[in-house]
Motif scaffolding. Structure first.
Motif, short mmCIF file in Angstrom:
data_model
loop_
_atom_site.label_atom_id
_atom_site.label_comp_id
_atom_site.label_asym_id
_atom_site.label_seq_id
_atom_site.Cartn_x
_atom_site.Cartn_y
_atom_site.Cartn_z
N MET A 37 0.82 -1.20 0.00
CA MET A 37 0.00 0.00 0.00
C MET A 37 0.86 1.26 0.00
SD MET A 37 -2.55 1.36 3.01
CE MET A 37 -1.11 1.62 4.07
N ARG A 38 1.88 1.29 0.86
CA ARG A 38 2.64 2.53 1.06
C ARG A 38 3.47 2.89 -0.17
NH1 ARG A 38 3.52 6.71 1.22
NH2 ARG A 38 4.66 8.05 2.67
N PHE A 39 4.16 1.92 -0.74
CA PHE A 39 4.98 2.22 -1.92
C PHE A 39 4.11 2.55 -3.13
CE2 PHE A 39 8.22 -0.07 0.57
CZ PHE A 39 9.25 0.86 0.49
N ALA A 40 2.99 1.83 -3.28
CA ALA A 40 2.08 2.13 -4.38
C ALA A 40 1.47 3.52 -4.21
CB ALA A 40 0.98 1.07 -4.47
N GLU A 41 1.19 3.88 -2.97
CA GLU A 41 0.66 5.21 -2.68
C GLU A 41 1.60 6.30 -3.17
OE1 GLU A 41 -1.39 7.08 1.25
OE2 GLU A 41 0.68 6.38 1.49
N GLU A 42 2.90 6.02 -3.12
CA GLU A 42 3.90 6.98 -3.57
C GLU A 42 4.15 6.88 -5.08
OE1 GLU A 42 5.28 9.44 -2.19
OE2 GLU A 42 4.99 9.17 -0.04
N GLY A 43 3.40 5.99 -5.76
CA GLY A 43 3.51 5.90 -7.20
C GLY A 43 4.44 4.82 -7.70
#
Length: 205
Positions: A37-43
């Motif tokens: 979730m966190r890395f995808a949130e950053e693109g």
């Protein structure tokens, strides 16, 4: 069934970056979910990688809830060229590292260990290890010899025998190497990797 690749957000500071997470059974469900979730949130594009043993994909189960997760990324395809396309490689908590260091031929290192050997020759690739993750390097101690690290208390003797310098801190950064103490610090590990990649800008993969 959870998919292998997390769809990145359309905005964020890590657009165009790839983050690989090594996987096996007895992973910590909350940790992997947080990273995805966190890395995808950053693109960033998040990819789960494992030894597939000739299969197209494998399904692993988590340590606590026995949650299934499907992994189709083949770590044996991570040659230098493919590794150079990643910005960070994460070895998570749980039993992932211990399972990945298994080799059916004791005269040869496990494929995941060979990947680590290549990865440590690429200074632009961040290598991050959570909790018990450093177990994966037990047969290649030269990769962390004389380098400051942290790890789970159960591994302190192991990392010292590997020649690493145990610091006892929650998160330790030494150049391209990031280590965190336990799964409880997975948010700090992710934040550290993200901030390192942002600081490198578009030129640092």
């Amino acid at each position: 069934m959870t998919q292998t690749t997390e769809v990145p957000g359309t905005t964020g500071r890590l657009q165009g970056r790839r983050v690989g997470i090594l996987m096996e059974s007895d992973y910590v469900e909350e940790e992997i979910a947080y990273y995805r979730m966190r890395f995808a949130e950053e693109g960033a594009q998040v990819e789960l990688l494992t030894r597939l043993w000739g299969s197209d994909s494998l399904t692993f189960t988590g340590h606590e809830q026995r949650a299934p997760i499907e992994v189709g990324g083949d770590l044996e395809k991570l040659d230098y060229d493919e590794l150079s396309r990643f910005s960070a490689l994460i070895v998570p908590s749980g039993m992932v590292a211990d399972r990945l260091r298994y080799t059916d031929n004791v005269s040869r290192p496990a494929p995941a260990v060979e990947v680590m050997r290549r990865a440590f020759r690429l200074p632009n690739l961040i290598k991050a290890f959570s909790c018990h993750g450093l177990l994966l390097l037990s047969s290649v101690p030269e990769l962390v010899r004389d380098r400051p690290v942290t790890c789970h208390n159960n591994l302190v003797g192991d990392v010292r025998n590997m020649g690493a310098v145990y610091t006892g801190r929650d998160v330790v950064v030494d150049g391209d190497l990031v280590t965190s103490r336990t799964v409880e610090q997975c948010n700090l590990l992710a934040r550290t990797v993200i901030e390192m990649l942002v600081a490198r800008g578009n030129g640092g993969r």
